[in-house]
Design an enzyme around this catalytic site. Sequence first.
Site, PDB file in Angstrom:
ATOM      1  N   SER A  61      34.563   7.390  42.525  1.00 57.92           N
ATOM      2  CA  SER A  61      34.516   7.050  41.107  1.00 57.92           C
ATOM      3  C   SER A  61      33.244   7.573  40.433  1.00 57.92           C
ATOM      4  CB  SER A  61      34.644   5.534  40.951  1.00 57.92           C
ATOM      5  OG  SER A  61      35.173   5.211  39.694  1.00 57.92           O
ATOM      6  N   LYS A  66      36.059  -8.396  17.639  1.00 60.37           N
ATOM      7  CA  LYS A  66      34.726  -8.753  18.128  1.00 60.37           C
ATOM      8  C   LYS A  66      34.791  -9.591  19.395  1.00 60.37           C
ATOM      9  CE  LYS A  66      30.273  -8.975  18.036  1.00 60.37           C
ATOM     10  NZ  LYS A  66      29.485  -7.762  18.360  1.00 60.37           N
TER      11      LYS A  66
END
Length: 333
Positions: free
Chosen positions: A152, A204
Site C-alpha cells: 500500500s 461536516k
Amino acid sequence: MVEAQRANRLAVIVAGTVVVVIASLWLFLVYPTTLAELFGVVIALGVILVGIRFAGTIAASLFPDYDVAEVAIDGPITRDGGGGPLPSRPQSTPADDIVDQIDRADEDDHVDALLLKLNTPGGEVVPSEDIRLAAERFDGPTIAYTTDVCASGGYWIASGCDELWARDGSIVGSIGVIGSRVNASEFAEKVGLSYERFAAGEFKDAGTPLKELDEDERAYLQGLIDDYYETFVDRVSDGRDLEPEFVRETEARIYLGEQAHELGLVDTLGTRRELEDELAERLRTDEVTVEEFEPERPLMTRLGAGAQRVAYAFGAGVAGIADDHEFRLRLRN
C-alpha cells in the site's frame, strides 16, 4: 575514493591520538607516589580516551568513508510516527523525519546513491506522498528494497524510486485505499446516548460514529476514497511504467515477491548483498559502503518526546479511543 577517505580518516585519528597522549604525559609526567598523583594519572587516561573519541568524530566528519545512503521506513507511515491511539512505537518513524533524512543524503557530496529500505504495511496518504516526492527529488540512483512487507503506502513510496528489489517471500502490492468508521449508533441507543447535531455545512459531521450514515454521506465519503485511489493508480503507473488498467486489475491484492516480479510489480529479486554488488558495479567501485541516515534530534528534544509519550499514554485510554472511531483514510494492507 572510499579507500582514500578511510586512509585520511585513519591518519587524523592517529595524529589526534598522538597529540593527546603527548599532552597527557606532559601534564602527568611524574610517577604517582601519592593518592592525588594517582588520581591525576586516572584523569590523564580519561583525557586520552576522550581525545581519541574526539579525533574519531572529527575524522568521520572530514573524511566520510561511505558512498551510499540508506534510509529505513519501518512500521505504519504517519506524519508524527504514531501508529494509532497508543503512543508512538519505536518501529514507526515520522514521515517528516524520513523526508529530512533523504534530503540530507541528497545534499551530502559523498553520497552517490540512495537505498530506501521498506518494511511497512502502508499508512496515511499525504505522508506517503511526501516521502515519494523526496525519493523522486534525489539526484542519483534510488533503489527501494524490501525483505518483508512493501504494501500500500510502502508501494506508493517505491513508485518514486528507480527500482524496487524484493525477496521471494516478500509481501508486495495492496495498491488501494481504505476508509473506515465504527457505527456505534445502536450501542449508543442501548446505553441511553443520543447524538445531537450542531454543524455548519452538510457533510461536516459525515462519518461520526454515533449516527447512521445517510446515502449522500456514504456517496461523499466513497468519492474521497475513489479520488485517492485514482491518484494512487496514477502514481504507480507513472513511476513503475505500468498500464493504469493493469494496476486497477490487481484489485489491491498482495503478492509474494516471486509473483510480484513476474507481474512486473518488482524489478529484481535478490538479497541485500546482491543489491550492494549491483550498486558497486553501477558506481564503478569494488564495493560500496552504506551509511544509515537517522533523524537529527537534539538531546532535549528526545527527552521532551519521551515525556510527552508517557503523558499521552496516560490519557490514551479515553481520548485516544474516541478519536480513532472517526472516519480515517489509510493506505494500509
